[in-house]
Scaffold this active site. Structure first.
Site, PDB file in Angstrom:
ATOM      1  N   LYS A  82       0.856  -1.186   0.000  1.00  0.00           N
ATOM      2  CA  LYS A  82       0.000   0.000   0.000  1.00  0.00           C
ATOM      3  C   LYS A  82       0.894   1.239   0.000  1.00  0.00           C
ATOM      4  O   LYS A  82       1.668   1.451   0.931  1.00  0.00           O
ATOM      5  CB  LYS A  82      -0.912   0.000   1.224  1.00  0.00           C
ATOM      6  N   GLU A 354      -8.282   6.301   7.597  1.00  0.00           N
ATOM      7  CA  GLU A 354      -6.833   6.361   7.396  1.00  0.00           C
ATOM      8  C   GLU A 354      -6.129   5.153   8.021  1.00  0.00           C
ATOM      9  O   GLU A 354      -4.921   5.196   8.277  1.00  0.00           O
ATOM     10  CB  GLU A 354      -6.269   7.665   7.947  1.00  0.00           C
TER      11      GLU A 354
END
Length: 512
Positions: A82, A354
């Site tokens: 990621k 997040e």
């Protein structure tokens, strides 16, 4: 002269498994003083809450601390890399931006890089530099360019190398990751006890927890307890009565639906968060499937509509029915009460936008080690721990609220509410300073760096009215040339990287 008194913490009890429980167990097994026994109590009858499967870069540090190799962790957890998060429709419908983990350009001892970019943008707007000379701020960020090209590499080279600006996290199957941590912990002596806790015994004088009793009659005694029992907070709320600081007025989303789907192509190296009518939807690509979900506010949307929105946005075949989840944003008034520390969801929850939940659990464990009780529990040390953890949660809260409040959307009641709601003064100050001069002042212990604040504030439409005047010391011609060369070097480096799929295939492909 130092005391040679016996360390009074000889029995540690962890209540609850899941990712946070086994992170706690693995860390204690790795770093606790000699002679400490660890027992983890969990029940197979109680499901594990796994709202998201995306992480942030601090998990790389945790795995390194345990001595677990990155490639092996990804193989065992069906993981992918990621490089950041794509935010779709957050500023306004039809817009998108990228929050990368890596750095923009290169900060200098005198200036933050983005101040150079702001000056060049201003020069171009006023005819003092070629039109488009500055480009977009994302042109100077290798993570962003690599993510959108489906490419990946870990950071490499010295401080001046473009590749050194890369920074990454992971997409993981959290259940598989927890199982890996369980194997790690049990190999190092952690004892797992299967059972449902029916009562908690406390010291009549001080109120410390002495033991927990299971449904089958077993009594598990301990000196130090970790509450990893999820939203139930069995010890912290149930036994110790620690109340909850509710942040629903800032973060009104309180529901989620989660569903796995079949992969429909090579996994991209980023998470996608798409704003919806009363919340947002996530997409997290793993090696063997894709994780999807819809986070929404029950005050603005019914579950049936949320379900329909989620299903309509899927791009792969569902592998199960969407699983509903309920949560309340906020945290326990104190995280360490008596001889019990609340970790993970038992301590608090900030919605998964997040991917901060695993990090906050990690910080909860890490901070305990800096204050590990020796020959007594110190009120001063517990108070210090609670101040630190509260500050961690508050700073994380501010960053998440920023995504909602700094929006131009007014197409639904939800977006009108978040755009006009009162926000914490600490966040208001950050936004006002950035809008005035482009300056960013994160706290030294802030999880989110200057580069993260920059990405989201620009992405959410907060445009600085001016740049830091100190950068005017730099010759204009040199600024134009150096920025142009840097932009070309970042673009060239991005296209030279292997594809994300090829990197996984060569280094960390899961066996099944």
């Amino acid at each position: 002269m130092m005391s040679d008194a016996r360390n009074i913490i000889s029995n540690v009890v962890i209540v609850g498994g899941g990712t946070s429980g086994w992170m706690c167990a693995a860390a204690i097994a790795r770093a606790a003083p000699p002679g400490v026994s660890v027992t983890l109590v969990e029940s197979d009858d109680i499901g594990i809450i796994g709202v998201g499967e995306a992480t942030i870069p601090t998990l790389t540090e945790f795995n390194e601390f345990l001595g677990i190799s990155e490639n092996e962790m990804l193989r065992q957890s069906q993981g992918t890399f990621k490089l950041g998060i794509e935010f779709v429709d957050w500023l306004r419908k039809g817009d998108s931006y990228f929050h990368p983990f890596g750095f923009y350009g290169r900060d200098t001892p005198e200036f933050a890089f983005h101040q150079l970019w702001l000056r060049l943008r201003d020069m171009a707007a006023n005819g003092n530099a070629p039109a488009g000379a500055a480009g977009e701020i994302s042109d100077y960020n290798l993570c962003t360019l690599a993510a959108y090209q489906g490419r990946f590499s870990p950071p490499q080279g010295g401080n001046n190398a473009i590749l050194s600006t890369m920074r990454h996290a992971y997409h993981i199957d959290s259940t598989l990751y927890g199982q890996m941590l369980r194997r790690y912990a049990e190999e190092r002596g952690v004892r797992r006890v299967e059972g449902l806790i029916v009562s908690v015994q406390q010291d009549a004088g001080q109120g410390d927890i002495e033991s927990v009793t299971l449904k089958d009659g077993q009594v598990i005694e301990g000196d130090l307890f970790f509450d990893c029992s999820g939203f139930r907070a069995l010890l912290h709320e149930g036994a110790l009565g620690v109340d909850y600081v509710d942040w629903s007025k800032y973060l009104p989303c309180d529901r989620a639906l989660a569903v796995p789907t079949a992969s429909n192509g090579p996994p991209v190296p980023y998470t996608r968060a798409s704003a919806d009518r009363a919340g947002w939807r996530w997409r997290i690509p793993l090696q063997h499937r894709t994780g999807n979900g819809h986070v929404y506010s029950s005050s603005f949307m019914e579950q049936d509509e949320a379900h329909a929105q989620l299903v309509a946005g899927l791009d792969g075949e569902m592998q199960a029915e969407p699983r509903p989840l309920r949560f309340r944003t906020g945290h326990r008034r104190v995280f360490w009460e008596k001889n019990c520390v609340a970790i993970g969801l038992a301590g608090g929850f900030i919605e998964p936008m997040e991917s901060t939940s695993i990090h906050l659990a990690q910080m909860g464990v890490q901070r305990v080690f800096t204050l590990w009780p020796g020959n007594g529990f110190s009120d001063a040390e517990r108070a210090h721990y609670n101040r630190q953890m509260t500050a961690d949660y508050e700073r994380t809260r501010d960053f998440i609220v920023l995504h909602y409040n700094a929006t131009q959307r007014d197409d639904t009641k939800f977006w009108r509410y978040v755009a006009n709601m009162d926000i914490p003064d600490t966040l208001k100050e950050q936004m006002e300073i950035f809008r005035a001069s482009g300056r960013i002042f994160p706290h030294p212990d802030d999880l989110f760096t200057t580069h993260s604040w920059l990405a989201v504030m620009l992405g959410q439409g907060i445009d600085p009215q001016r740049y830091d005047a100190l950068v005017d010391r730099l010759p204009a011609d040199a600024l134009v040339q150096n920025m142009g060369r840097l932009k070309e070097a970042v673009a060239r480096t991005a296209t030279s990287l292997p594809t994300h799929q090829d990197y996984i295939a060569r280094n960390c492909a899961a066996s099944g």
